[in-house]
Design an enzyme around this catalytic site. Sequence first.
Site, PDB file in Angstrom:
ATOM      1  N   HIS A   1       0.847  -1.204   0.000  1.00  0.00           N
ATOM      2  CA  HIS A   1       0.000   0.000   0.000  1.00  0.00           C
ATOM      3  C   HIS A   1       0.871   1.237   0.000  1.00  0.00           C
ATOM      4  O   HIS A   1       1.943   1.264   0.586  1.00  0.00           O
ATOM      5  CB  HIS A   1      -0.951  -0.001   1.202  1.00  0.00           C
ATOM      6  CG  HIS A   1      -0.298  -0.294   2.513  1.00  0.00           C
ATOM      7  ND1 HIS A   1       0.074  -1.566   2.889  1.00  0.00           N
ATOM      8  CD2 HIS A   1       0.064   0.514   3.525  1.00  0.00           C
ATOM      9  CE1 HIS A   1       0.638  -1.519   4.077  1.00  0.00           C
ATOM     10  NE2 HIS A   1       0.652  -0.263   4.496  1.00  0.00           N
TER      11      HIS A   1
ATOM     12  N   HIS B   1       0.811   5.057   1.266  1.00  0.00           N
ATOM     13  CA  HIS B   1       0.114   6.037   2.104  1.00  0.00           C
ATOM     14  C   HIS B   1       0.201   7.389   1.407  1.00  0.00           C
ATOM     15  O   HIS B   1       1.305   7.837   1.039  1.00  0.00           O
ATOM     16  CB  HIS B   1       0.825   6.210   3.456  1.00  0.00           C
ATOM     17  CG  HIS B   1       0.759   5.037   4.364  1.00  0.00           C
ATOM     18  ND1 HIS B   1      -0.194   4.919   5.348  1.00  0.00           N
ATOM     19  CD2 HIS B   1       1.551   3.933   4.476  1.00  0.00           C
ATOM     20  CE1 HIS B   1       0.009   3.802   6.031  1.00  0.00           C
ATOM     21  NE2 HIS B   1       1.070   3.177   5.521  1.00  0.00           N
TER      22      HIS B   1
HETATM   23  P1  AMP Z   1       1.505   0.065   7.478  1.00  0.00           P
HETATM   24  O1  AMP Z   1       1.733   0.191   8.962  1.00  0.00           O
HETATM   25  O2  AMP Z   1       2.361   0.931   6.632  1.00  0.00           O
HETATM   26  O3  AMP Z   1       1.531  -1.386   7.055  1.00  0.00           O
HETATM   27  O4  AMP Z   1       0.045   0.620   7.231  1.00  0.00           O
HETATM   28  C1  AMP Z   1      -1.104  -0.120   7.449  1.00  0.00           C
HETATM   29  C2  AMP Z   1      -2.201   0.867   7.592  1.00  0.00           C
HETATM   30  O5  AMP Z   1      -3.438   0.206   7.405  1.00  0.00           O
HETATM   31  C3  AMP Z   1      -2.258   1.551   8.967  1.00  0.00           C
HETATM   32  O6  AMP Z   1      -2.032   2.946   8.813  1.00  0.00           O
HETATM   33  C4  AMP Z   1      -3.676   1.220   9.453  1.00  0.00           C
HETATM   34  O7  AMP Z   1      -4.284   2.303  10.098  1.00  0.00           O
HETATM   35  C5  AMP Z   1      -4.396   0.854   8.177  1.00  0.00           C
HETATM   36  N1  AMP Z   1      -5.510  -0.045   8.333  1.00  0.00           N
HETATM   37  C6  AMP Z   1      -5.523  -1.235   8.981  1.00  0.00           C
HETATM   38  N2  AMP Z   1      -6.741  -1.801   8.887  1.00  0.00           N
HETATM   39  C7  AMP Z   1      -7.509  -0.968   8.153  1.00  0.00           C
HETATM   40  C8  AMP Z   1      -8.863  -0.994   7.704  1.00  0.00           C
HETATM   41  N3  AMP Z   1      -9.677  -2.007   8.002  1.00  0.00           N
HETATM   42  N4  AMP Z   1      -9.321   0.049   6.981  1.00  0.00           N
HETATM   43  C9  AMP Z   1      -8.513   1.078   6.684  1.00  0.00           C
HETATM   44  N5  AMP Z   1      -7.225   1.157   7.066  1.00  0.00           N
HETATM   45  C10 AMP Z   1      -6.726   0.158   7.798  1.00  0.00           C
END
Ligand code: AMP
Length: 141
Positions: A99, A101
């Site tokens: 993903h 950001h």
């Molecule tokens: P990372 O820590 O870079 O792997 O980012 C994962 C991101 O996914 C975090 O910022 C979480 O807040 C986000 N996240 C986890 N579960 C969900 C969800 N169900 N819907 C939207 N965002 C999510």
Amino acid sequence: MSDCIFCKIVNGEIPAAKVYEDENVLAFLDISQVTKGHTLIIPKVHQENMYELTPSVAEKVFAVVPKVANAIRKQFSPVGLNMLSNTGEAAGQSVFHLHLHLLPRYGHEDDFGLKWSTNIDKYTQQEMQEMAQGIANNIEN
Ligand code: AMP
Ligand code: ZN
């Protein structure tokens, strides 16, 4: 991947606040909203992180970046925007489905921070050339 939370969002098993969707890519609000409008862009196909990302999927994901970035800009008028992709647990990756950001910025008082030190004095030009060559030697076509 059945136990991947982002695959579940792609499959509609978990709800998400969707911002953009096409055949290959989905963008939705990050639940944590580090800054207002904080959005994630993901490929629909499960690829773990930048190490696994294939060029054809990268092309599709990155093509969506300016679309979403400009939509965020129009909607919230941030003063800047950071794009970030955490690769590996040590880098802060918590969801192992690639993903990007997109973090709109609202000035020094917003809730996103990044430490960015300069080590310009640490390496000579020669060492920089060797370092670059070392990386270049490992690039696969
Ligand atoms: P990372 O820590 O870079 O792997 O980012 C994962 C991101 O996914 C975090 O910022 C979480 O807040 C986000 N996240 C986890 N579960 C969900 C969800 N169900 N819907 C939207 N965002 C999510
Ligand atoms: Zn997944």
